[in-house]
Every structure is written in structure tokens, then in C-alpha cells.
Design an enzyme around this catalytic site. Structure first.
Site, short mmCIF file in Angstrom:
data_model
loop_
_atom_site.label_atom_id
_atom_site.label_comp_id
_atom_site.label_asym_id
_atom_site.label_seq_id
_atom_site.Cartn_x
_atom_site.Cartn_y
_atom_site.Cartn_z
N GLU A 182 0.80 -1.01 0.07
CA GLU A 182 0.14 0.03 -0.21
C GLU A 182 0.93 1.19 -0.11
OE1 GLU A 182 -3.15 1.11 0.01
OE2 GLU A 182 -2.20 3.11 0.22
N ASP A 220 -5.91 -4.20 -5.79
CA ASP A 220 -7.07 -3.25 -5.45
C ASP A 220 -6.59 -1.88 -5.23
OD1 ASP A 220 -8.26 -3.45 -1.92
OD2 ASP A 220 -9.07 -2.54 -3.80
N1 SAM Z 1 -12.22 -0.50 -3.89
C1 SAM Z 1 -11.42 0.76 -4.22
C2 SAM Z 1 -11.75 0.76 -5.56
O1 SAM Z 1 -12.23 -0.03 -6.39
O2 SAM Z 1 -11.54 2.00 -6.17
C3 SAM Z 1 -10.03 0.44 -3.88
C4 SAM Z 1 -9.96 0.61 -2.37
S1 SAM Z 1 -8.24 0.72 -1.78
C5 SAM Z 1 -8.55 1.87 -0.55
C6 SAM Z 1 -7.34 1.51 -2.96
C7 SAM Z 1 -6.01 2.00 -2.48
O3 SAM Z 1 -5.03 1.83 -3.60
C8 SAM Z 1 -5.63 3.21 -1.66
O4 SAM Z 1 -5.53 2.81 -0.19
C9 SAM Z 1 -4.45 3.84 -2.22
O5 SAM Z 1 -3.58 4.55 -1.34
C10 SAM Z 1 -3.71 2.54 -3.13
N2 SAM Z 1 -2.88 3.18 -4.05
C11 SAM Z 1 -2.86 3.93 -5.07
N3 SAM Z 1 -2.11 4.05 -5.78
C12 SAM Z 1 -1.21 3.04 -5.36
C13 SAM Z 1 0.25 2.45 -5.88
N4 SAM Z 1 0.73 3.20 -6.85
N5 SAM Z 1 0.55 1.44 -5.12
C14 SAM Z 1 0.10 0.93 -3.99
N6 SAM Z 1 -1.03 1.27 -3.49
C15 SAM Z 1 -1.83 2.25 -4.28
#
Ligand code: SAM
Length: 287
Positions: A112, A162
Site C-alpha cells: 500500500e 485493489d
Molecule cells: N475498492 C477501491 C476501488 O475499487 O477503487 C479501492 C480501495 S483501496 C482503499 C485503494 C488503495 O490503493 C488506496 O489505499 C490507495 O492508497 C492505494 N494505491 C493507489 N495507488 C497505489 C500505488 N501506486 N501503489 C500501492 N497502492 C496504491
């Protein structure tokens, strides 16, 4: 709804060019800027607590079960012998919660980018992770998933992307390079699944992912499920694998689901199989 007074009590999502959604803010629990994005946690009478990042709904207490069950039990039960799972994103802990329901899973790595999402989710959305962050099988890595995928040498039976939508930090997770590195991280028979947006409004994203999967995998497609707060119709989950796991039969799925002994509110083997039946407007998006 146009009255400024009523708008003040609503969180308005404008992810799409010409379509949005408004969710009543009954109580604001937290409003902050993390190092990467604007993070809100608020209460809605129908959906419970809601996390938004840069104004886009990420997860709600009420309907997250659909999304998390379908992005975990479908690849894990189709695979049949998964031991090691990688989650990219997933900061709210809901994906890890569902993966860890499987006693057969020995190790989950969750990468994350934003420690703030994890910290605030632990504090304000504990019902969603439901103890996942304390599970000894979970290894939480705070890093950009694209960097991790390039640098890491481990292999996984199931990789779950995700992520947020392809804007801001999530953008790199929808690139050919990233998918190529993810493929290299799959063990033999491994399965890659992705959050791939709502085809009716984000069809280009699905086509882009499927075009990349076509060059990388012998079998690729998507499957569908409708999540109320991912507005605009059913959401697509990308599927890529060099195995034949997408075609596993219902009897086998039923036996595996029974053996797993897990409780679900959306997933069943029949729903699993049916999710891959694509209406023409979605099938046409797959090259
Ligand atoms: N269920 C949601 C959706 O369908 O849009 C996704 C939920 S989850 C909270 C999405 C997560 O991806 C966030 O916590 C965000 O910080 C993380 N995220 C975004 N870009 C990322 C990256 N390049 N590497 C790792 N995590 C990332």
C-alpha cells in the site's frame, strides 16, 4: 440538490466526465491530506462509514463485501491450491480480510502506497479490516506497488490489484509495464485479477488492461459484479492467467467452497461462474 445549503451536507463524487454521485454526510469523522491524497471518512445513514480518496468512494461499510468477496474468492477458489497472495493497494484492509478467511493461505503480502490510509482505516474503519492487520500471515509493505513489483523477486499464486482508479498514485497500476512485472511475479498456474472500473463509464480502462493481458497471458477476460457505490453499473474485474482456472467447473468450485468453510454474503460458486457471463457491450471491450 443545487441549493448550496444541501450540497454542504453531501459528498459529491465527480470521477466521471458527465456522471457523478452524491452521498449524504451525516457526520464527518476525518478530513485530512495524507502524503499522497485527500482522505475523508464520513458517516452515511445507508452505507455506514465511507472512505473517499481525492473525492472518490473507495470503500463503504455496507457494500464492501461484494467487491472484496469477488476479488478474492473467485481467483483463490478457481486456483484451488493458492498459498501465497499479493495485494497491491487495499489500504482499508477489506481485501486482506477476505483472503485471510482461507486457512489454506499461508502468506499475504499487501503493498500500500499510503500509510495514512492504513492508519485511518485501522482507526475509523476497523469493521472493514476486522482484525486482518493483526493476522500473523499478513506482511504489510508501505511502497508504490509499481516499484515493489519491479524490485521484488517473490512469486505468488494470486495477485490482486485493489487500487484506486487510474488517476493520481493509482495511474501506474494500469500500465503495460506494471502488468508485465506482475506477470513475472506469478508462480506457475498463478492468476492476476484487477479492479478495472465500471465498463459503462470506464470502458477504455478495461480495453487497455485486456490489450496488455492479451500479450501476456494465454487466458484473459473479465468478470462482473455490481457494487452500489461504484456508480454507473456493474464493475469489471480483469483476469489474466496461463492456467485454465477461469473454466473450472461448478462441481469443483462447490467442493472447494465447502472445504474452505467460509461464510459469504455475495460469493457462491454459481455467482462465481455467472460473473464471467459477459453482456455484449462488455465483451466488445475485450480485444
Ligand atoms: N475498492 C477501491 C476501488 O475499487 O477503487 C479501492 C480501495 S483501496 C482503499 C485503494 C488503495 O490503493 C488506496 O489505499 C490507495 O492508497 C492505494 N494505491 C493507489 N495507488 C497505489 C500505488 N501506486 N501503489 C500501492 N497502492 C496504491
Amino acid at each position: 440538490m443545487s441549493d448550496p445549503e444541501t450540497m454542504r451536507d453531501w459528498s459529491v463524487e465527480r470521477l466521471h466526465q458527465d456522471h457523478g454521485q452524491a452521498l449524504r454526510v451525516a457526520q464527518m469523522h476525518y478530513d485530512s491530506e495524507t502524503d499522497h491524497q485527500r482522505l475523508l471518512v464520513f458517516e452515511n445513514p445507508t452505507f455506514g462509514r465511507i472512505l473517499t480518496l481525492d473525492g472518490v468512494v473507495q470503500v463503504t461499510e455496507a457494500d464492501n463485501f461484494i467487491y472484496h468477496e469477488m476479488l478474492t474468492h473467485v481467483p483463490i477458489l478457481a486456483h484451488g491450491a493458492a498459498k501465497r497472495v499479493l495485494i497491491v493497494g487495499g489500504g482499508d484492509g477489506g481485501m486482506a480480510r477476505e483472503v485471510l478467511k482461507h486457512d489454506s493461505i499461508e502468506q499475504v503480502t499487501m503493498v500500500e502506497i499510503d500509510a495514512g490510509v492504513v492508519d485511518f482505516s485501522k482507526k475509523y474503519l476497523a469493521a472493514i479490516s476486522d482484525g486482518a492487520f493483526d493476522d500473523l500471515r499478513l506482511d504489510l509493505v508501505i511502497n508504490d506497488g509499481a516499484v515493489f513489483m519491479k524490485q521484488n523477486a517473490d512469486v505468488y499464486d494470486v495477485i490482486i490489484i485493489d487500487s484506486t482508479d487510474p488517476v493520481g498514485p493509482g495511474e501506474v497500476l494500469f500500465t503495460d509495464h506494471f502488468y508485465g512485472h506482475a506477470k513475472a511475479r506469478l508462480a506457475e498456474g498463478g492468476i492476476l485479477v484487477t479492479q478495472n472500473g465500471v465498463p459503462f463509464l470506464q470502458g477504455d480502462e478495461l480495453t487497455g488492461t485486456m490489450r496488455a493481458f492479451k500479450t501476456l497471458f494465454s487466458d484473459y477476460s473479465c468478470y462482473l459484479a455490481s457494487i452500489p457505490t461504484y456508480a454507473g453499473g456493474p464493475m469489471a474485474f480483469g483476469w489474466g492467467s496461463d492456467s485454465n482456472a477461469r473454466h473450472v467447473d461448478l462441481t469443483t468450485l462447490e467442493a472447494r467452497f465447502k472445504a474452505a468453510g467460509i461464510s459469504t454474503d455475495y460469493y457462491t460458486p454459481e455467482v462465481h461462474r455467472g460473473a464471467f457471463a459477459l453482456p455484449p457491450f462488455v465483451a466488445r471491450l475485450i480485444p
